[in-house]
Design an enzyme around this catalytic site. Structure first.
Site, PDB file in Angstrom:
ATOM      1  CE1 TYR A 144      35.803  37.830  52.580  1.00 22.32           C
ATOM      2  CE2 TYR A 144      36.844  38.133  54.534  1.00 22.32           C
ATOM      3  CZ  TYR A 144      36.767  37.628  53.150  1.00 22.32           C
ATOM      4  OH  TYR A 144      38.067  37.285  52.623  1.00 22.32           O
ATOM      5  CG  ASP A 239      31.104  44.618  50.409  1.00 15.37           C
ATOM      6  OD1 ASP A 239      31.602  43.982  50.927  1.00 15.37           O
ATOM      7  OD2 ASP A 239      30.790  44.393  49.170  1.00 15.37           O
ATOM      8  CE  LYS A 267      31.068  37.412  46.346  1.00 12.81           C
ATOM      9  NZ  LYS A 267      31.929  36.024  46.772  1.00 12.81           N
TER      10      LYS A 267
HETATM   11  P1  KE4 Z   1      36.933  38.748  46.979  1.00  7.86           P
HETATM   12  O1  KE4 Z   1      38.062  39.358  47.278  1.00  7.86           O
HETATM   13  O2  KE4 Z   1      36.873  37.193  47.530  1.00  7.86           O
HETATM   14  O3  KE4 Z   1      36.560  38.772  45.484  1.00  7.86           O
HETATM   15  O4  KE4 Z   1      35.720  39.597  47.635  1.00  7.86           O
HETATM   16  C1  KE4 Z   1      35.587  39.812  49.000  1.00  7.86           C
HETATM   17  C2  KE4 Z   1      34.183  40.095  49.301  1.00  7.86           C
HETATM   18  C3  KE4 Z   1      33.780  41.229  49.759  1.00  7.86           C
HETATM   19  N1  KE4 Z   1      32.630  41.443  49.925  1.00  7.86           N
HETATM   20  C4  KE4 Z   1      31.644  40.596  50.304  1.00  7.86           C
HETATM   21  C5  KE4 Z   1      30.439  41.043  50.633  1.00  7.86           C
HETATM   22  C6  KE4 Z   1      31.789  39.286  50.003  1.00  7.86           C
HETATM   23  O5  KE4 Z   1      31.089  38.439  50.099  1.00  7.86           O
HETATM   24  C7  KE4 Z   1      33.213  38.987  49.644  1.00  7.86           C
HETATM   25  C8  KE4 Z   1      33.666  37.556  49.162  1.00  7.86           C
HETATM   26  N2  KE4 Z   1      32.978  36.507  49.543  1.00  7.86           N
HETATM   27  C9  KE4 Z   1      33.125  35.304  49.936  1.00  7.86           C
HETATM   28  C10 KE4 Z   1      32.158  34.143  50.143  1.00  7.86           C
HETATM   29  N3  KE4 Z   1      31.511  34.432  51.561  1.00  7.86           N
HETATM   30  C11 KE4 Z   1      34.422  34.766  48.967  1.00  7.86           C
HETATM   31  C12 KE4 Z   1      34.612  33.078  49.028  1.00  7.86           C
HETATM   32  C13 KE4 Z   1      36.129  32.983  49.543  1.00  7.86           C
HETATM   33  O6  KE4 Z   1      36.647  33.819  50.304  1.00  7.86           O
HETATM   34  O7  KE4 Z   1      36.630  32.217  48.928  1.00  7.86           O
END
Ligand code: KE4
Length: 426
Positions: A144, A239, A267
């Site tokens: 993801y 990523d 993060k």
């Molecule tokens: P955000 O747009 O949610 O800040 O980041 C997206 C993203 C991009 N790349 C990786 C490897 C990620 O894990 C994420 C977001 N992680 C999720 C948890 N698996 C965020 C939690 C959520 O979607 O509420």
């Protein structure tokens, strides 16, 4: 455990917010039951609206590597807030944070701050396409990378949790330009390159997958991707939104010794406030506006509060912090494995410094298919038994758990005692 206020609040929230949440994975759809509403955090602990205490292994999905309410980080944000919340103009702090990121991650020569991981990966994809003049991208099933159109194809995390293989609203013409290969399958990548020689703009990968549980790369996988992308003129994007500054001071690339062309971050780099970043080779980053033609922008990019939180957090990430988190991770996982075995529960685990995944009724998990073979129902029952005992795991079998430097012996022992009872009930 009494969670009546949380249950009342989610009913109220559902009237004004889709699903009652501002991000789907928080809704407990994968594990069932009502989500918990929290009011405050302290170190490894969260407190909910009914004043129940939990050992927190979500850590705001990764950012809180120093634990909740880390005083120096909070103080830095408060001091900045008293000067100004934002300018929409450059500030010296953005230079300091950019230089700190470049210092910690050797593959990054230039970096652009954004407001989320999604913005970081969306921008990196556009940059790779602009730099190479190619349209096709390659990702890995179950990974993801945020919710931009090109990346919501066979994605992990909440998409997987909700069983939405490819989100409606993404035009077929866009989805068709996103190719997928199984994680840890270098041969499949070679085959795709032979079908599309020198036509793929980039490969984007989670160097340790954290959105289908936790899945590390098998030996040689990242090195193989590095060589293949070099041969093909394809941009290699790590990523590291989740792994960045978590697995080592220079993330997964520092741990595995493989340097990508571009890195996306989020993060931890924001210390808990909204932030993302993308950076890498200077010749590629020079294509980003206003230096180059690939447009990318953001009203709140480099916001001084987020920059203060991120910079203070990075400044506290000493080698000792990583040694401690690694030791805590090993202790927790070993304790869980021993207790599962003692109760005849087949538990497979994956873990890297500060990240872990738990999988029931399977031996080994190296890709998405292995995860789907695991016993999701048993994970869900384990999740609720632990929640009722005061341990807050990720509410989905397709997420990773996170450990902070504040997870001390007491918090880990509390967790293992709760797991002992939970395994006995499974
Ligand atoms: P955000 O747009 O949610 O800040 O980041 C997206 C993203 C991009 N790349 C990786 C490897 C990620 O894990 C994420 C977001 N992680 C999720 C948890 N698996 C965020 C939690 C959520 O979607 O509420």
């Amino acid at each position: 455990m009494n969670r009546t206020t949380s249950s009342r609040l989610i009913r109220q929230a559902e009237k004004s917010i889709p699903g009652g949440v501002n991000s789907p994975v928080r809704a407990f759809k994968g594990v069932g039951g009502d989500p918990v509403f929290f009011t405050r955090g302290e170190g490894p602990y969260l407190y909910d609206v009914d004043d129940n205490r939990y050992v927190d292994y979500i850590q705001s999905w990764g950012p809180m590597i120093l634990g909740h309410n880390h005083r120096p980080t909070v103080d830095a944000v408060v001091q900045q807030a008293q000067r100004a919340l934002g300018f929409g103009a450059p500030t010296e702090g953005e230079i300091t944070l950019a230089e700190k990121i470049i210092d910690m991650v050797p593959s990054i020569e230039k970096v652009r701050l954004v407001n989320s991981g999604t913005e970081a990966t969306m921008s990196a994809i556009r940059l790779a396409r602009g730099f190479t003049g190619r349209d096709l991208i390659l990702k890995f099933t179950g990974c993801y990378h945020g919710h931009s159109d090109s990346l919501l194809v066979k994605a992990g995390s909440g998409v997987l949790t909700l069983g939405i293989p490819n989100s409606p609203g993404v035009p077929d013409a866009i989805a068709a330009r996103t190719l997928n290969a199984p994680y840890n399958d270098l041969e499949a990548v070679r085959t795709i390159f032979s079908e599309y020689p020198e036509q793929i703009a980039c490969i984007i990968i989670e160097p340790v997958a954290g959105n289908m549980g936790c899945i590390p790369p098998v030996p040689g996988f990242l090195e193989g991707l590095r060589q293949l992308t070099k041969d093909q003129g394809t941009v290699l994007i790590f990523d590291e939104v989740m792994t960045g500054f978590r697995l080592s001071p220079s993330g997964a690339q520092g741990l595995y010794g493989v340097q990508p062309d571009l890195t996306t971050l989020g993060k931890v780099v924001g210390g808990g406030l909204p932030i993302g970043a993308f950076g890498g080779r200077g010749d590629i980053m020079s294509y980003i506006a206003p230096e180059g033609p690939v447009y990318q922008a953001g009203t709140l990019s480099g916001n001084p509060l987020a920059v203060s939180a991120g910079l203070t957090t990075l400044q506290h990430l000493t080698d000792d912090v990583y040694r401690q988190i690694q030791a805590t991770t090993n202790h927790l996982i070993q304790g869980l494995e021993e207790r599962a075995a003692a109760h005849g529960v087949q538990l497979a685990t994956n873990h890297v410094c500060g990240m872990f995944g738990l999988f029931f009724d399977v031996n080994r998990v190296t890709n998405f298919d292995d995860v789907t073979q695991s016993n999701i129902d048993k994970f869900n029952r384990f999740f609720h038994a632990m929640l009722d005992a005061g341990v807050y795991l990720a509410p989905s079998a397709f997420e990773a758990g996170f450990i902070s430097v504040s997870h001390d012996a007491e918090a880990i022992q509390f967790t293992l005692d709760a797991a002992e009872k939970a395994f006995a009930e499974l």
